[in-house]
Structures are given as structure tokens and as C-alpha cells.
Design a protein around this motif. Structure first.
Motif, PDB file in Angstrom:
ATOM      1  N   PRO A 271      53.440  -3.820 145.642  1.00 55.31           N
ATOM      2  CA  PRO A 271      52.426  -3.253 146.543  1.00 55.31           C
ATOM      3  C   PRO A 271      52.868  -3.340 147.997  1.00 55.31           C
ATOM      4  O   PRO A 271      53.311  -4.391 148.464  1.00 55.31           O
ATOM      5  N   LYS A 290      48.146 -10.959 146.464  1.00 52.85           N
ATOM      6  CA  LYS A 290      49.431 -10.265 146.666  1.00 52.85           C
ATOM      7  C   LYS A 290      49.837 -10.252 148.142  1.00 52.85           C
ATOM      8  O   LYS A 290      50.267  -9.224 148.677  1.00 52.85           O
ATOM      9  N   ILE A 293      45.538  -7.652 150.783  1.00 54.36           N
ATOM     10  CA  ILE A 293      45.166  -6.273 150.487  1.00 54.36           C
ATOM     11  C   ILE A 293      44.572  -5.643 151.741  1.00 54.36           C
ATOM     12  O   ILE A 293      43.642  -6.194 152.338  1.00 54.36           O
ATOM     13  N   SER A 330      49.771  -4.887 151.577  1.00 57.40           N
ATOM     14  CA  SER A 330      49.645  -3.867 150.535  1.00 57.40           C
ATOM     15  C   SER A 330      49.827  -2.452 151.054  1.00 57.40           C
ATOM     16  O   SER A 330      49.885  -1.491 150.287  1.00 57.40           O
TER      17      SER A 330
END
Length: 331
Positions: A271, A290, A293, A330
Motif C-alpha cells: 500500500p 500498515k 492509512i 498508504s
């Protein structure tokens, strides 16, 4: 002598005894009546407001049943409790609604209690809960939704007690509203990151069939794509959602965000490098998932604070809460 006076509102849809109950509760919430204050006698109210004795007794009996007033033989009725009750009606309870709810509670005085309800975009539930709540609260904080019957139902609530939050739909200019914009604001926030958007081969707005996100955002997304000559599309069938390398996705549902991340994992896509994503509505966890975002979000903490101000100080109030695009890894 009592500080409380009451006059029947001939234009109100409320029954007379309910108007009297509402008036007492409202006077308490605005500190016009305090614990220990004496209410007018039954005879005095009958004389001054043209109410029947039965109507006054019925209203006072209900107030006693709720613990708001007490009676002392040969002395009359007095205020027993200063607690003010607020009706909060949200659509669903998601992570970002928890931020709004927490902020709302944090900015209310301790003597104000909140009853929280959810309608889940169900018209029968919406009508039933509001109908059963009428006259029981000093303030009503509601999240509306797009249904033709909403206006007739919320019209039963006195406008000075009503605040619409989040979505400015089915409101009139004389209503209090604290809302976010889902149209031009989307266009403007995307434009602030145009260069980062242009690095992707395609820009795809996934508007799934199960979402209640305002449809006006689709038109402004398409206008943005047209104005800046992007390769863009709107996907309204979530079953066809297939993450591809080089694409940037705008997602309005956390359910589809989870699917995006699952597909990236399955296809070994990173991502923010191989495929990008912008998610609607900030939540406490999105900054950590991650490595972060990217989100387009209004300030739900500020929205909760302004709703609390309405409860404490009253209206009228018409405020648009700003939204922003927070760029993280992301994107």
C-alpha cells in the motif's frame, strides 16, 4: 412566589399536558428552575393557562414519576432533581462515531445525562424511537438520513430543542445543524493533493451497494476527475472490487478497506507503493495500520464539542465542521 410561568402554544402538535411537562424540563435545563424551587399550584396553573385540573394533575404526576418533582402536603410541588436528560440518536456505532460520542460526553456538565439510541437507517425504528421519546428530553441530537418520511417525523420535535448533526439533509433554515460537507469539500481536499493523485494510473471511487454515504460525493468525484483529466471511474458493485497495481482507491466503507488490505497481502502489493488508498473517516487505529492509512475526514471531536455546546447553551446554531485529507504512507 414561583419563578415558572406557562402558556399553551396553540400551534404545537403536542398535547397540553405534554407541553407542560416539556416546559418544566426545559426550564430546569436552562437553570430557570433549580432544586428546591416551588412550582405554581394546580389552581394557579388552571387560572393562568386555561388548563383543566386533570391536565395539570396528569403532567405533575408524570414529572413525579420521573423523579423530577416532589410534593409536600399543604406546601405544593417543588423541583427535586436538576439532572437534564438528552436524547442522542446516531445512525450506527462505528469507530469514528465513538470519537464524536466521547467528545460529546466530555464537554457536558455532570448534571446532564445522555440516552444513546441507533436507527441503523431503518425507517420503522427511526419513527418508533423518536415517537416514544417525545417530551422526555430537554434536547434532541439526531443524525438524519435520506428518506422521504424523515421531515414529518422530526417535525414533531420543537425546533429550539433539536440539533441535526453530521449530514445536513431534511433541514430547514431555522433548524440548528452541525454538519460536514460531502460534496465541494471532497473536491477541494482532493485538489490539495493533486500531484500525489496524478502519479497513479487510475483513480477509482468504490461506492458499494450497501453504503449510505451521501451520493452527492459521486458527482464531485467525477467533476474532479474531469477537470484534471484523470483516468477515473466509479465502481458501485463491491463484488467487482479487484485491487490492481498502479491504482488509487477512494473508499467510503471500512469493510472495503479491509478487503483492499487483504487483496494487497494476497497479491504482494505494498500500500502506498504498488496501490494507493484513501479512506473516509478518521479512526484512532488508521494512523497505525500498515504504517498509516490516508483519510479524508471531518473533525468528529469538534462536532461532538459543538453538539455539547448546543445542549448547554441552546441554539440557534448552523456550523459546517471542516474536513481535511490527511496523507499517510498508504498514498
Amino acid at each position: 412566589m414561583s419563578k415558572f410561568t406557562f402558556r399553551i402554544d396553540p400551534l404545537s402538535n403536542q398535547l397540553k399536558f405534554q407541553q407542560l411537562i416539556d416546559a418544566v424540563i426545559d426550564a430546569i435545563s436552562r437553570n430557570l428552575l433549580q432544586v428546591g424551587d416551588i412550582l405554581p399550584s394546580v389552581n394557579q396553573l388552571v387560572k393562568e393557562s386555561s388548563l383543566s385540573r386533570d391536565t395539570v394533575f396528569k403532567a405533575y404526576a408524570e414529572l413525579k414519576n420521573r423523579g423530577i418533582i416532589e410534593s409536600v402536603p399543604n406546601k405544593g410541588y417543588f423541583i427535586a432533581k436538576a439532572t437534564t436528560k438528552v436524547f442522542l440518536f446516531l445512525d450506527t456505532f462505528k469507530a469514528y462515531k465513538e470519537v464524536l460520542y466521547g467528545s460529546f460526553l466530555d464537554n457536558l456538565p455532570e448534571n446532564i445525562s445522555v440516552d444513546l439510541h441507533f436507527h441503523h437507517y431503518n425507517m420503522d425504528v427511526f419513527e418508533k424511537i423518536i415517537t416514544e421519546s417525545l417530551g422526555k428530553y430537554s434536547k434532541y441530537i439526531l443524525m438524519n438520513f435520506d428518506h422521504e418520511r424523515v421531515p414529518e417525523i422530526i417535525r414533531q420535535i420543537p425546533k429550539e430543542k433539536l440539533l441535526i448533526i453530521d449530514w445536513n439533509i431534511h433541514t430547514t433554515p431555522d433548524m440548528s445543524v452541525v454538519y460536514q460537507d460531502f460534496g465541494q469539500t471532497l473536491y477541494d481536499t482532493l485538489e490539495t493533493r493533486l500531484e500525489q493523485i496524478q502519479k497513479y494510473e487510475r483513480f477509482i471511487f468504490l461506492y458499494p451497494e450497501f453504503t449510505y454515504h451521501p451520493k452527492e460525493s459521486i458527482g464531485y468525484f467525477e467533476k474532479f476527475g474531469q477537470d484534471f483529466q484523470l483516468n477515473y471511474s466509479v465502481l458501485q458493485n463491491s463484488k467487482k472490487f479487484n485491487v490492481q497495481k498502479g491504482d488509487l482507491y477512494l473508499l467510503v466503507s471500512d469493510r472495503t478497506l479491509a478487503r483492499f488490505l487483504d487483496q494487497c497481502s494476497e497479491k504482494n502489493l505494498v500500500p502506498g507503493q504498488d496501490a494507493g488508498v484513501i479512506s473516509y473517516n478518521e479512526t484512532p487505529m488508521k494512523k497505525y495500520v500498515k504504517d498509516g492509512i490516508s483519510v479524508i475526514s471531518t473533525d468528529f471531536e469538534l462536532m461532538g464539542k459543538k453538539a455539547a455546546e448546543f445542549v448547554v447553551n441552546g441554539g440557534p446554531m448552523r456550523i459546517q465542521i471542516p474536513s481535511a485529507l490527511k496523507v499517510r504512507s498508504s498514498m
